[in-house]
Design a protein around this motif. Structure first.
Motif, PDB file in Angstrom:
ATOM      1  N   ALA A 199     -19.413  75.564  51.335  1.00 45.10           N
ATOM      2  CA  ALA A 199     -20.120  76.526  52.174  1.00 45.10           C
ATOM      3  C   ALA A 199     -20.393  75.956  53.554  1.00 45.10           C
ATOM      4  N   ASP A 200     -20.367  76.835  54.540  1.00 44.88           N
ATOM      5  CA  ASP A 200     -20.596  76.449  55.928  1.00 44.88           C
ATOM      6  C   ASP A 200     -21.978  76.825  56.434  1.00 44.88           C
ATOM      7  N   ARG A 201     -22.672  77.692  55.701  1.00 41.54           N
ATOM      8  CA  ARG A 201     -23.996  78.147  56.141  1.00 41.54           C
ATOM      9  C   ARG A 201     -24.809  78.533  54.908  1.00 41.54           C
ATOM     10  N   VAL A 202     -26.125  78.311  54.980  1.00 39.98           N
ATOM     11  CA  VAL A 202     -27.015  78.668  53.886  1.00 39.98           C
ATOM     12  C   VAL A 202     -28.203  79.445  54.424  1.00 39.98           C
ATOM     13  N   TYR A 203     -28.557  80.497  53.715  1.00 40.77           N
ATOM     14  CA  TYR A 203     -29.723  81.316  54.028  1.00 40.77           C
ATOM     15  C   TYR A 203     -30.772  81.115  52.937  1.00 40.77           C
ATOM     16  N   GLY A 204     -32.025  80.965  53.348  1.00 43.84           N
ATOM     17  CA  GLY A 204     -33.114  80.884  52.379  1.00 43.84           C
ATOM     18  C   GLY A 204     -33.629  79.492  52.106  1.00 43.84           C
ATOM     19  N   GLN A 205     -32.953  78.469  52.623  1.00 47.69           N
ATOM     20  CA  GLN A 205     -33.356  77.085  52.348  1.00 47.69           C
ATOM     21  C   GLN A 205     -33.437  76.247  53.621  1.00 47.69           C
TER      22      GLN A 205
ATOM     23  N   ASN B  50     -24.888  74.395  38.868  1.00 52.71           N
ATOM     24  CA  ASN B  50     -25.028  73.397  39.941  1.00 52.71           C
ATOM     25  C   ASN B  50     -24.300  72.101  39.611  1.00 52.71           C
ATOM     26  N   LYS B  51     -23.041  72.237  39.275  1.00 51.18           N
ATOM     27  CA  LYS B  51     -22.246  71.063  38.927  1.00 51.18           C
ATOM     28  C   LYS B  51     -22.378  69.996  40.001  1.00 51.18           C
ATOM     29  N   GLY B  52     -22.842  68.828  39.619  1.00 57.66           N
ATOM     30  CA  GLY B  52     -23.016  67.737  40.557  1.00 57.66           C
ATOM     31  C   GLY B  52     -24.289  67.811  41.369  1.00 57.66           C
ATOM     32  N   GLY B  53     -25.154  68.783  41.050  1.00 52.63           N
ATOM     33  CA  GLY B  53     -26.402  68.944  41.787  1.00 52.63           C
ATOM     34  C   GLY B  53     -26.305  70.062  42.805  1.00 52.63           C
ATOM     35  N   VAL B  54     -27.447  70.511  43.300  1.00 48.40           N
ATOM     36  CA  VAL B  54     -27.483  71.590  44.295  1.00 48.40           C
ATOM     37  C   VAL B  54     -26.806  71.094  45.569  1.00 48.40           C
ATOM     38  N   SER B  55     -25.806  71.843  46.018  1.00 46.78           N
ATOM     39  CA  SER B  55     -25.026  71.406  47.179  1.00 46.78           C
ATOM     40  C   SER B  55     -24.349  72.609  47.809  1.00 46.78           C
ATOM     41  N   ALA B  56     -23.539  72.351  48.818  1.00 51.05           N
ATOM     42  CA  ALA B  56     -22.757  73.398  49.467  1.00 51.05           C
ATOM     43  C   ALA B  56     -21.581  73.851  48.611  1.00 51.05           C
TER      44      ALA B  56
ATOM     45  N   ILE C 154     -28.426  82.373  49.896  1.00 51.70           N
ATOM     46  CA  ILE C 154     -27.133  82.985  50.152  1.00 51.70           C
ATOM     47  C   ILE C 154     -26.254  81.915  50.780  1.00 51.70           C
ATOM     48  N   LEU C 155     -25.040  81.775  50.290  1.00 49.28           N
ATOM     49  CA  LEU C 155     -24.094  80.846  50.878  1.00 49.28           C
ATOM     50  C   LEU C 155     -22.996  81.607  51.613  1.00 49.28           C
ATOM     51  N   TYR C 156     -22.585  81.060  52.754  1.00 45.31           N
ATOM     52  CA  TYR C 156     -21.490  81.636  53.521  1.00 45.31           C
ATOM     53  C   TYR C 156     -20.350  80.641  53.602  1.00 45.31           C
ATOM     54  N   PHE C 157     -19.138  81.137  53.284  1.00 48.53           N
ATOM     55  CA  PHE C 157     -17.926  80.328  53.317  1.00 48.53           C
ATOM     56  C   PHE C 157     -16.992  80.899  54.380  1.00 48.53           C
ATOM     57  N   ALA C 158     -16.721  80.132  55.411  1.00 47.77           N
ATOM     58  CA  ALA C 158     -15.764  80.569  56.425  1.00 47.77           C
ATOM     59  C   ALA C 158     -14.374  80.678  55.801  1.00 47.77           C
ATOM     60  N   ALA C 159     -13.527  81.479  56.431  1.00 47.30           N
ATOM     61  CA  ALA C 159     -12.169  81.693  55.917  1.00 47.30           C
ATOM     62  C   ALA C 159     -11.260  80.543  56.346  1.00 47.30           C
TER      63      ALA C 159
ATOM     64  N   ALA D 245     -29.105  71.052  49.856  1.00 47.01           N
ATOM     65  CA  ALA D 245     -29.445  70.218  48.699  1.00 47.01           C
ATOM     66  C   ALA D 245     -30.726  70.639  47.994  1.00 47.01           C
ATOM     67  N   VAL D 246     -31.356  71.736  48.440  1.00 46.86           N
ATOM     68  CA  VAL D 246     -32.565  72.229  47.777  1.00 46.86           C
ATOM     69  C   VAL D 246     -32.367  73.680  47.380  1.00 46.86           C
ATOM     70  N   ASN D 247     -33.146  74.114  46.395  1.00 50.62           N
ATOM     71  CA  ASN D 247     -33.062  75.500  45.921  1.00 50.62           C
ATOM     72  C   ASN D 247     -34.452  76.049  45.597  1.00 50.62           C
ATOM     73  N   ALA D 248     -35.440  75.693  46.414  1.00 51.88           N
ATOM     74  CA  ALA D 248     -36.825  76.077  46.150  1.00 51.88           C
ATOM     75  C   ALA D 248     -37.007  77.586  46.192  1.00 51.88           C
ATOM     76  N   ASP D 249     -37.757  78.107  45.253  1.00 53.63           N
ATOM     77  CA  ASP D 249     -38.119  79.521  45.222  1.00 53.63           C
ATOM     78  C   ASP D 249     -39.206  79.749  46.263  1.00 53.63           C
TER      79      ASP D 249
END
Length: 207
Positions: free
Chosen positions: A85-91, A41-47, A74-79, A96-100
């Motif tokens: 990342a353009d979209r995040v699943y699970g948060q 998480n270089k620089g903290g949890v982020s996209a 899960i992170l999604y990166f558009a082409a 900016a968060v990564n809670a279990d």
């Protein structure tokens, strides 16, 4: 385009190699475009960050899905050529968060249709739907194209709010224990490695 993506898990990054005949990576995800760092998480949890990324998938538009295991997302990166990342699943759409088991407010909670616990793999079907092995919740989640809240759950008897090994009982045709790998076959079936049960399951995705 015959490029290769690799999840370099212990270096907390994903590398992309263009089909140019060499074995030097052309792009790096998870380290702010620095090939010489390997920080969680270089620089903290982020996209733009990862913590032990695992499974990868490419969709019909050449977008990249990454199972960011230890960030419970899960992170999604558009082409679009960038490594943000353009979209995040699970948060709950928060990069900016990564809670279990995110409880919706950034804290840890029980399983739901909106959270993940150490997802290991991701696959995309012909309709653009996304399948995720939510390993420590002992289930597989399905997301319709574009959704970041799950529409279907496998392995917990239809309940998004339970996450028991083998649904609290013995192994059966509808249960999982630590599912990991997932593949969508050309005819639309799922093949899932049900690791804790020492088996692979083949599941029809219709009905």
């Amino acid at each position: 385009a015959d490029g290769v993506y690799l999840s370099d898990a212990s270096n907390h990054r994903v590398l992309y190699f263009a089909a140019d005949g060499d074995t030097t990576a052309d792009r790096v995800y998870g380290q702010d475009d620095e090939f010489t760092t390997a920080v969680r998480n270089k620089g903290g949890v982020s996209a733009r960050s990862f913590q032990f990324p695992r499974g990868l998938a490419i969709d019909a538009g050449d977008g990249l899905y990454v199972a960011d295991r230890d960030n419970n997302r899960i992170l999604y990166f558009a082409a679009d050529g960038d490594t943000t990342a353009d979209r995040v699943y699970g948060q709950f759409d928060d990069f900016a968060v990564n809670a279990d088991g995110n409880d919706g407010s950034g804290g840890a909670g029980g399983p739901s249709a909106g959270n993940l616990s150490h997802p290991k793999a991701v696959a995309v079907d012909a309709a653009g739907g996304v399948w995720i092995t939510d390993s420590l919740h002992h289930r597989v989640l399905y997301y319709a194209a574009g959704d970041t809240i799950a529409d279907r759950v496998l392995g917990q008897g239809g309940s998004f709010e339970t996450g028991a090994v083998n649904m609290g009982g013995s192994a059966g045709a509808e249960t999982f224990s630590l599912p990991q790998g997932i593949l969508v076959t050309p005819d639309g079936r799922l093949i899932i490695t049900d690791t804790g049960n020492n088996r692979a399951l083949v599941i029809a995705t219709t009905g």
